[in-house]
Write a protein that holds these residues in place. Structure first.
Motif, PDB file in Angstrom:
ATOM      1  N   GLN A  89      79.259  37.753  21.702  1.00  0.00           N
ATOM      2  CA  GLN A  89      78.837  37.629  23.206  1.00  0.00           C
ATOM      3  C   GLN A  89      77.651  38.009  23.712  1.00  0.00           C
ATOM      4  N   GLU A  90      77.174  39.065  22.787  1.00  0.00           N
ATOM      5  CA  GLU A  90      75.748  39.517  23.283  1.00  0.00           C
ATOM      6  C   GLU A  90      74.702  38.251  22.549  1.00  0.00           C
ATOM      7  N   ILE A  91      74.968  37.623  21.637  1.00  0.00           N
ATOM      8  CA  ILE A  91      74.381  36.325  21.084  1.00  0.00           C
ATOM      9  C   ILE A  91      74.176  35.478  21.955  1.00  0.00           C
ATOM     10  N   LEU A  92      75.415  35.044  22.392  1.00  0.00           N
ATOM     11  CA  LEU A  92      75.472  33.975  23.499  1.00  0.00           C
ATOM     12  C   LEU A  92      74.886  34.138  24.952  1.00  0.00           C
ATOM     13  N   ASP A  93      74.908  35.587  25.313  1.00  0.00           N
ATOM     14  CA  ASP A  93      74.277  35.862  26.261  1.00  0.00           C
ATOM     15  C   ASP A  93      72.897  35.805  26.661  1.00  0.00           C
ATOM     16  N   THR A  94      72.247  35.641  25.298  1.00  0.00           N
ATOM     17  CA  THR A  94      70.619  35.493  25.200  1.00  0.00           C
ATOM     18  C   THR A  94      70.326  34.806  26.354  1.00  0.00           C
ATOM     19  N   PRO A  95      69.284  35.372  27.142  1.00  0.00           N
ATOM     20  CA  PRO A  95      68.883  34.558  28.200  1.00  0.00           C
ATOM     21  C   PRO A  95      67.696  33.413  27.566  1.00  0.00           C
ATOM     22  N   MET A 147      74.513  31.194  10.958  1.00  0.00           N
ATOM     23  CA  MET A 147      74.310  31.774   9.748  1.00  0.00           C
ATOM     24  C   MET A 147      74.040  33.120   9.952  1.00  0.00           C
ATOM     25  N   VAL A 148      73.167  33.525  10.854  1.00  0.00           N
ATOM     26  CA  VAL A 148      72.602  35.217  11.049  1.00  0.00           C
ATOM     27  C   VAL A 148      73.933  35.781  11.610  1.00  0.00           C
ATOM     28  N   GLY A 149      74.433  35.207  12.460  1.00  0.00           N
ATOM     29  CA  GLY A 149      75.451  35.768  13.196  1.00  0.00           C
ATOM     30  C   GLY A 149      76.797  36.153  12.099  1.00  0.00           C
ATOM     31  N   GLU A 150      77.129  35.163  11.362  1.00  0.00           N
ATOM     32  CA  GLU A 150      78.417  35.419  10.661  1.00  0.00           C
ATOM     33  C   GLU A 150      78.017  36.375   9.629  1.00  0.00           C
ATOM     34  N   GLU A 151      76.432  36.432   9.367  1.00  0.00           N
ATOM     35  CA  GLU A 151      76.148  37.513   8.106  1.00  0.00           C
ATOM     36  C   GLU A 151      76.364  38.907   8.859  1.00  0.00           C
ATOM     37  N   ARG A 166      74.723  24.863  24.088  1.00  0.00           N
ATOM     38  CA  ARG A 166      73.393  25.263  24.373  1.00  0.00           C
ATOM     39  C   ARG A 166      72.593  24.248  23.575  1.00  0.00           C
ATOM     40  N   THR A 167      71.435  23.821  24.453  1.00  0.00           N
ATOM     41  CA  THR A 167      70.690  22.646  24.041  1.00  0.00           C
ATOM     42  C   THR A 167      69.314  22.941  24.240  1.00  0.00           C
ATOM     43  N   ASN A 168      68.822  24.300  24.969  1.00  0.00           N
ATOM     44  CA  ASN A 168      67.493  24.688  25.176  1.00  0.00           C
ATOM     45  C   ASN A 168      66.839  25.281  23.609  1.00  0.00           C
ATOM     46  N   LEU A 169      65.916  24.512  23.015  1.00  0.00           N
ATOM     47  CA  LEU A 169      65.388  25.218  21.873  1.00  0.00           C
ATOM     48  C   LEU A 169      64.798  26.247  21.851  1.00  0.00           C
ATOM     49  N   GLU A 170      63.782  26.528  23.017  1.00  0.00           N
ATOM     50  CA  GLU A 170      63.584  27.910  23.289  1.00  0.00           C
ATOM     51  C   GLU A 170      64.496  29.374  23.111  1.00  0.00           C
ATOM     52  N   ARG A 171      65.558  28.877  24.057  1.00  0.00           N
ATOM     53  CA  ARG A 171      66.708  29.847  24.089  1.00  0.00           C
ATOM     54  C   ARG A 171      67.324  29.861  22.674  1.00  0.00           C
ATOM     55  N   LEU A 172      67.515  28.868  22.239  1.00  0.00           N
ATOM     56  CA  LEU A 172      68.202  29.047  20.661  1.00  0.00           C
ATOM     57  C   LEU A 172      67.448  29.681  19.617  1.00  0.00           C
ATOM     58  N   ASP A 173      65.978  29.676  19.669  1.00  0.00           N
ATOM     59  CA  ASP A 173      65.188  30.284  19.017  1.00  0.00           C
ATOM     60  C   ASP A 173      65.370  31.993  19.467  1.00  0.00           C
ATOM     61  N   ARG A 174      65.414  32.145  20.559  1.00  0.00           N
ATOM     62  CA  ARG A 174      65.735  33.578  20.789  1.00  0.00           C
ATOM     63  C   ARG A 174      67.024  34.026  20.531  1.00  0.00           C
ATOM     64  N   MET A 175      68.085  33.278  20.315  1.00  0.00           N
ATOM     65  CA  MET A 175      69.319  33.703  20.072  1.00  0.00           C
ATOM     66  C   MET A 175      69.315  34.059  18.607  1.00  0.00           C
ATOM     67  N   ILE A 176      68.684  33.183  17.644  1.00  0.00           N
ATOM     68  CA  ILE A 176      68.509  33.358  16.345  1.00  0.00           C
ATOM     69  C   ILE A 176      67.871  34.814  16.198  1.00  0.00           C
ATOM     70  N   ARG A 177      66.831  35.102  16.962  1.00  0.00           N
ATOM     71  CA  ARG A 177      66.224  36.499  16.629  1.00  0.00           C
ATOM     72  C   ARG A 177      67.191  37.585  17.103  1.00  0.00           C
ATOM     73  N   HIS A 178      67.783  37.360  18.070  1.00  0.00           N
ATOM     74  CA  HIS A 178      68.712  38.273  18.876  1.00  0.00           C
ATOM     75  C   HIS A 178      69.946  38.483  17.930  1.00  0.00           C
ATOM     76  N   ALA A 179      70.304  37.444  17.075  1.00  0.00           N
ATOM     77  CA  ALA A 179      71.476  37.765  16.292  1.00  0.00           C
ATOM     78  C   ALA A 179      71.284  38.575  15.023  1.00  0.00           C
ATOM     79  N   ALA A 180      70.124  38.800  14.587  1.00  0.00           N
ATOM     80  CA  ALA A 180      70.032  39.863  13.791  1.00  0.00           C
ATOM     81  C   ALA A 180      69.901  41.158  14.014  1.00  0.00           C
ATOM     82  N   LYS A 181      70.121  41.408  15.310  1.00  0.00           N
ATOM     83  CA  LYS A 181      70.446  42.847  15.919  1.00  0.00           C
ATOM     84  C   LYS A 181      71.577  43.033  16.618  1.00  0.00           C
TER      85      LYS A 181
END
Length: 71
Positions: free
Chosen positions: A65-71, A25-29, A45-60
């Motif tokens: 690729q940048e979102i998916l490469d979030t460590p 949702m955030v990435g598409e927006e 992706r299955t790691n919840l902590e990483r997915l949470d970081r990806m959500i925050r990263h998607a906003a900026k």
């Protein structure tokens, strides 16, 4: 019941599904719809902590690729 492994696994699966939905949702927006290959990578992706970081990263992020490469 709240301490059962099965119950906790079901909760984690629900959280994982919601986190992936939020990344989309955030990435598409910000970036428009992802390509199928990006969706497939996100599904892996299955790691919840990483997915949470990806959500925050998607906003900026400037690319999927940048979102998916979030460590």
């Amino acid at each position: 019941m709240e301490e059962s492994d099965t119950y906790l696994m079901i909760l984690d699966e629900g959280r994982e599904k919601q986190a992936k939905k939020a990344v989309l949702m955030v990435g598409e927006e910000r970036l428009g719809p992802p390509e199928e290959s990006a969706k497939a990578r996100l599904d892996g992706r299955t790691n919840l902590e990483r997915l949470d970081r990806m959500i925050r990263h998607a906003a900026k992020a400037t690319s999927w690729q940048e979102i998916l490469d979030t460590p």
